[in-house]
Enzyme design. Structure first.
Site, PDB file in Angstrom:
ATOM      1  N   GLU A  58      -3.405   0.750  -6.559  1.00 15.78           N
ATOM      2  CA  GLU A  58      -2.423  -0.281  -6.862  1.00 15.78           C
ATOM      3  C   GLU A  58      -2.218  -0.317  -8.367  1.00 15.78           C
ATOM      4  OE1 GLU A  58       0.385  -1.682  -6.007  1.00 15.78           O
ATOM      5  OE2 GLU A  58      -0.669  -2.213  -4.156  1.00 15.78           O
ATOM      6  N   CYS A  85       0.863  -1.182   0.000  1.00 17.05           N
ATOM      7  CA  CYS A  85       0.000   0.000   0.000  1.00 17.05           C
ATOM      8  C   CYS A  85       0.895   1.226   0.000  1.00 17.05           C
ATOM      9  CB  CYS A  85      -0.909  -0.003   1.228  1.00 17.05           C
ATOM     10  SG  CYS A  85      -2.013   1.416   1.312  1.00 17.05           S
TER      11      CYS A  85
END
Length: 339
Positions: free
Chosen positions: A127, A2
């Site tokens: 992402e 992340c």
């Protein structure tokens, strides 16, 4: 992993989205207690930014109520108390903590043993999926809408959807964001630390990551440790009554996420517009890929057509260098030794 999140909500909006029931069954709204002014809403939040964090009120000396949740603003990128001043500049490397090694590394083990568990709040995270050509396509990932969480079955992706999730083309139909529908905040398990930096207390945090659930692994091999329910959030924060051994059992892959592709505009952390998270279709993704390939082909053609003359120039330059080198050697040997 992340490395980029989104949270464009104002402090009061975050506060209202964090309503919970305490141990007595009383409905509570957590108050901001620490560095609220440092939090800046944004659609493209990178490490070193100050983010909204939930912690247990027992961690604060001036807490009026015990064992309640409070909102704080902490800097993303954990800064250990034992790290030197120079070393603290490298805190951006500590924006994620792997679940499989966090109890072995001093950086994370020390605060965990002190009960410094936190919940990192965001509207979602980004992402990047790497395709066969090595190109990266960004996706925005978030929690399902409130109405889709009425039961455990609804909160999970069905087996049929799970199979479809392994195909990038299925995401367009499965994951569309509707801004008019309520969507809960993403609650990620984290670790925080308090260090004394530049003559003041600095609260910083890291996001715990795990191996991706099979429904998400097609996009990336790791994902944040999601706390899916209010009970999980309470257990993670309640360090006095829930041991670390029990709390880490909550850290595991989850299939509760939804996503959609977004424009590559988000890849630059300086870009903060709403288009960072706007939905684009799979057809648009393909068109962008084709345009990129066409541009690359044109650049290659241009390079090939102009490559002949540089080679000749390089050859001439090399001859000149060789000639100078030989002259220098001759002069060196021709020098008469001093008497």
């Amino acid at each position: 992993m992340c490395g980029r999140t989104a949270c464009a909500l104002e402090p009061d909006e975050i506060k209202n989205k964090c309503v919970y029931y305490n141990k007595d069954g009383t409905k509570k709204t957590p108050n901001w207690k620490l560095d609220e002014y440092k939090y800046k809403p944004g659609h493209n939040v990178a490490p070193q930014s100050f983010c909204p964090i939930l912690i247990n009120s027992n961690h604060l000396k001036d807490a009026i109520e015990e064992d309640e949740r409070v909102l704080t603003s902490m800097r993303w990128g954990l800064v250990p108390t034992w790290m030197s001043t120079e070393g603290r500049k490298m805190s951006f490397n500590m924006n994620n903590a792997r679940s499989d090694t966090m109890l072995e590394k001093r950086t994370y083990k020390v605060p965990l043993l002190k009960g410094q568990r936190c919940v990192v709040l965001a509207e979602g995270f980004y992402e990047w999926k790497t395709n066969k050509e090595g190109k990266k396509q960004p996706y925005f990932i978030y929690m399902p809408k409130e109405e889709s969480k009425g039961s455990e079955e609804k909160s999970k992706i069905s087996e049929e959807e799970s199979k479809g999730a392994t195909d990038e083309n299925s995401t367009e139909n499965k994951c569309r964001e509707d801004e008019n529908s309520p969507r809960p905040l993403l609650a990620m398990a984290g670790i925080f630390e308090k260090a004394f930096v530049d003559d003041e207390d600095l609260y910083s945090f890291t996001v715990i990551t795990v191996d991706s659930h099979e429904t998400f692994s097609w996009l990336h091999h790791r994902q944040p440790a999601i706390l899916e329910s209010d009970a999980e959030i309470n257990a993670w924060l309640d360090y006095k009554n829930v041991s670390l051994e029990e709390a880490v059992k909550l850290i595991k892959p989850k299939s509760c996420l939804e996503w959609h592709p977004v424009a590559k505009y988000v890849s630059n952390s300086r870009n903060q517009g709403l288009q960072c998270r706007d939905v684009i279709t799979e057809e648009e993704v393909k068109q962008m890929s084709v345009q990129k390939l066409s541009s690359s082909a044109a650049n290659m053609r241009k390079w090939l057509t102009s490559s002949a003359s540089p080679k000749q120039s390089d050859g001439a330059t090399q001859k000149q260098k060789s000639k100078r080198s030989n002259n220098n050697i001759e002069r060196w040997f021709s020098k008469k030794p001093k008497k």
